[in-house]
Design a protein around this motif. Structure first.
Motif, PDB file in Angstrom:
ATOM      1  N   PHE A  57      69.179  -1.932  25.375  1.00 58.69           N
ATOM      2  CA  PHE A  57      69.190  -0.469  26.217  1.00 58.69           C
ATOM      3  C   PHE A  57      68.987   0.848  25.626  1.00 58.69           C
ATOM      4  O   PHE A  57      68.839   1.780  26.102  1.00 58.69           O
ATOM      5  N   ASP A  58      68.683   0.670  24.411  1.00 61.02           N
ATOM      6  CA  ASP A  58      68.867   2.008  23.221  1.00 61.02           C
ATOM      7  C   ASP A  58      67.321   2.521  23.695  1.00 61.02           C
ATOM      8  O   ASP A  58      66.384   2.118  23.485  1.00 61.02           O
TER       9      ASP A  58
ATOM     10  N   THR B 293      73.078  -2.539  21.119  1.00 61.63           N
ATOM     11  CA  THR B 293      73.017  -1.247  21.534  1.00 61.63           C
ATOM     12  C   THR B 293      74.367  -0.578  21.406  1.00 61.63           C
ATOM     13  O   THR B 293      75.268  -0.965  21.725  1.00 61.63           O
TER      14      THR B 293
ATOM     15  N   THR C 171      71.084   2.089  17.511  1.00 62.31           N
ATOM     16  CA  THR C 171      71.339   0.450  17.128  1.00 62.31           C
ATOM     17  C   THR C 171      71.303   0.132  15.616  1.00 62.31           C
ATOM     18  O   THR C 171      71.604   1.238  15.039  1.00 62.31           O
TER      19      THR C 171
ATOM     20  N   SER D  14      65.821   3.074  26.467  1.00 55.63           N
ATOM     21  CA  SER D  14      64.946   2.472  27.325  1.00 55.63           C
ATOM     22  C   SER D  14      65.239   3.031  28.658  1.00 55.63           C
ATOM     23  O   SER D  14      64.236   3.349  29.605  1.00 55.63           O
ATOM     24  N   ARG D  15      66.475   3.414  28.946  1.00 54.15           N
ATOM     25  CA  ARG D  15      66.814   4.084  30.080  1.00 54.15           C
ATOM     26  C   ARG D  15      67.958   5.212  29.913  1.00 54.15           C
ATOM     27  O   ARG D  15      68.723   4.881  29.086  1.00 54.15           O
TER      28      ARG D  15
ATOM     29  N   PRO E   8      71.665   5.953  30.578  1.00 51.88           N
ATOM     30  CA  PRO E   8      72.822   5.317  30.630  1.00 51.88           C
ATOM     31  C   PRO E   8      73.498   5.944  31.770  1.00 51.88           C
ATOM     32  O   PRO E   8      74.093   7.216  31.569  1.00 51.88           O
TER      33      PRO E   8
ATOM     34  N   TYR F 116      76.555   3.291  21.552  1.00 41.87           N
ATOM     35  CA  TYR F 116      76.741   4.346  22.478  1.00 41.87           C
ATOM     36  C   TYR F 116      77.734   5.382  21.685  1.00 41.87           C
ATOM     37  O   TYR F 116      78.978   4.944  21.366  1.00 41.87           O
TER      38      TYR F 116
ATOM     39  N   ASP G 297      77.468  -2.905  22.097  1.00 42.62           N
ATOM     40  CA  ASP G 297      77.501  -3.935  22.936  1.00 42.62           C
ATOM     41  C   ASP G 297      76.202  -4.770  22.407  1.00 42.62           C
ATOM     42  O   ASP G 297      75.072  -4.586  22.369  1.00 42.62           O
TER      43      ASP G 297
ATOM     44  N   THR H 165      72.381   7.051  22.282  1.00 43.52           N
ATOM     45  CA  THR H 165      72.444   5.736  22.070  1.00 43.52           C
ATOM     46  C   THR H 165      71.822   5.418  20.457  1.00 43.52           C
ATOM     47  O   THR H 165      71.140   6.188  20.041  1.00 43.52           O
TER      48      THR H 165
ATOM     49  N   HIS I 214      76.987   2.134  34.126  1.00 40.71           N
ATOM     50  CA  HIS I 214      76.635   1.029  33.191  1.00 40.71           C
ATOM     51  C   HIS I 214      77.666   1.393  32.004  1.00 40.71           C
ATOM     52  O   HIS I 214      77.900   0.418  31.452  1.00 40.71           O
TER      53      HIS I 214
ATOM     54  N   ASP J 271      73.481  -6.677  22.956  1.00 40.32           N
ATOM     55  CA  ASP J 271      72.364  -7.009  23.725  1.00 40.32           C
ATOM     56  C   ASP J 271      71.082  -7.242  23.260  1.00 40.32           C
ATOM     57  O   ASP J 271      70.145  -7.127  23.939  1.00 40.32           O
TER      58      ASP J 271
END
Length: 505
Positions: free
Chosen positions: A244-245, A200, A279, A247-248, A250, A202, A238, A277, A254, A240
């Motif tokens: 996190f992309d 992800t 990816t 999905s919520r 930030p 940012y 990051d 965000t 965080h 991961d």
């Protein structure tokens, strides 16, 4: 009915609209956002890097000065009439956050490079690019309707209908330039294949309590990448798996945790103003055209922003497609011309996706990738390594397979300059092809008359003809024929007919 309807008023859609408008097509652009202005397009988050190939495209269409002004860049210097060698680039770029030294670039290895007003690659902002293109589109009669999100696409043998809200718009052709989540791509049934994300990313507009703890520019660490292009502007990755992309939302907490983990410092985020965000998901359509629907830019290919090639690849798509689609609209395209859009640009997009994947592979926080990174860093420190990366990032390595062994064929044309100071770039503003005849007897002038209004003829002695007697250049700047001996009228006519249709009697 419009000749062409374009979904998306970003840089790719607007550049394509300008190309079509320049060729006399009626063009409608549908943009889902009601307002052209966005903080994510302006300084600092809207920062983008234009490659040499993209800057050259603006130059060839007479928009470079406006772009430099809108971007806050220095004005073009006065032409150096005595220049015989191109200036070395001020920056070469990076690979996976490993910045290269311009002094290591082997300029002698850059084939067919000539002095040009193009200042190499340049930083700009999305809002600057869109403002310049919007103003040009308006002058060319392009109609732009904002707040019109395309939701459905239907087509038959003669036309395409786009539904946006309660309205339907019909055109002979449609092009999706509506981004990575393209509604046109989905509605028209294009297959979109590739690889899933590793990280992800940012992009932040933020205030740091202790900015001195992060070095400016690229900070490549064993756990990821932090980029600080300017004060208050951060980007970080990051690993991961892209969890996190989008999905919520930030939170500052965080983002603080990610920044500290990736940077390896205890830097403090005191305030976050804006964040987005992304990816490294790498996907591409299997073809760039289905029936009367075509795709360009992120609608056709997505990947991580590492290397900044998404915008540049999209501008290359628009430059390649525009003149071919216009010739098709006007009924003067030779058989198969529009098919060459996919055959030429799909391999370019595929190479960019692999370039992105290779960078991700060298950045992953595992022992194997870290070992690979060490080897790559050593290679990038060599003249060959630096030159290779520059050629990939600048667009200099792009060469379309036109079935010829001549090293200039299929490449972007050098900016040839006649003795009177006229450059190739000066001759391309109207979107026609250009025939440069350097021969003493100007023997191609007669054959060129058969392609009037499709090919501009220019003759005379050149300051540096690179040993060529004649060069035929497509409207997108690609060399499609080059003569090294006495100009061969039959060879010229054969190449011109293949790309521009039969000559007029």
């Amino acid at each position: 009915m419009f000749d062409v309807a374009i979904a998306g008023a970003g840089p790719v859609g607007l550049f394509l609209a300008c190309e079509l408008g320049l060729a006399g097509c009626s063009v409608l652009v549908l943009e889902r956002e009601p307002d052209a202005h966005s903080p994510f397009k302006a300084k600092p988050l809207g920062l983008r890097g234009l490659s040499n190939a993209s800057v050259e495209a603006f130059y060839r269409r007479g928009m470079l000065r406006e772009l430099l002004t809108a971007s806050g860049a220095p004005e073009l210097p006065a032409a150096d009439t005595e220049a015989h060698e191109p200036s070395p680039p001020r920056a070469v770029g990076h690979f996976a956050g490993m910045v290269l030294d311009p002094a290591q670039l082997d300029t002698a290895a850059l084939a067919y490079r000539l002095p040009s007003p193009v200042p190499g690659s340049m930083p700009t902002y999305l809002d600057a690019v869109e403002r310049v293109l919007s103003e040009r589109a308006d002058k060319l009669g392009v109609e732009i309707r904002r707040g019109a999100a395309v939701s459905a696409v239907t087509q038959d043998a003669e036309s395409v209908t786009l539904r946006a809200g309660e309205h339907e718009y019909t055109a002979r052709w449609a092009v999706g330039c509506d981004g990575g989540r393209s509604a046109v791509r989905k509605a028209a049934g294009f297959a979109f294949v590739g690889t899933e994300p590793q990280f992800t990313g940012y992009a932040l507009h933020a205030t740091l309590a202790d900015p001195e703890k992060l070095s400016p520019g690229f900070n490549l660490t064993p756990t990821g990448l932090v980029l600080q292009p300017s004060e208050g502007h951060l980007a970080m990755t990051d690993f991961d798996g892209g969890a996190f992309d989008r999905s919520r939302e930030p939170t500052r907490e965080h983002l603080q945790a990610v920044l500290r983990r990736v940077s390896g410092t205890d830097v403090m985020l005191s305030e976050v103003h804006r964040v987005s965000t992304f990816t490294d998901r790498a996907m591409q359509t299997t073809t760039y055209g289905r029936g009367r629907v075509l795709l360009a830019g992120d609608a056709a290919h997505i990947h991580s922003p590492l290397g900044g090639q998404g915008l540049n690849t999209g501008i290359g798509d628009a430059m390649n497609l525009g003149w071919k689609l216009a010739a098709t609209v006007h009924g003067r395209a030779p058989d198969g011309l529009l098919d060459t859009y996919t055959s030429e640009r799909h391999p370019v997009g595929a190479r960019v996706l692999d370039w992105s994947r290779a960078q991700v592979a060298a950045m992953r926080p595992d022992p194997h990738s870290q070992a690979l990174q060490a080897v790559v860093r050593d290679l990038l420190g060599t003249r060959d390594g630096t030159t290779y990366v520059f050629q990939r990032l600048s667009g200099a390595s792009i060469r379309y397979d036109l079935g010829s062994d001549h090293p200039l064929m299929g490449r972007s044309a050098p900016d040839f300059r006649f003795e009177d100071g006229t450059r190739l770039g000066d001759l391309m503003g109207d979107g026609q092809g250009v025939l440069l005849d350097f021969s003493a007897d100007q023997r191609l002038q007669g054959p060129a008359r058969g392609f009037a209004n499709r090919i501009r003829y220019a003759a005379g002695a050149a300051r540096n003809d690179l040993g060529l007697t004649a060069v035929l250049v497509r409207p997108d700047g690609t060399v499609i024929w080059a003569g090294e001996h006495a100009p061969d009228a039959e060879a010229f006519e054969q190449a011109a007919t293949y790309w521009f249709g039969a000559p007029r009697a």
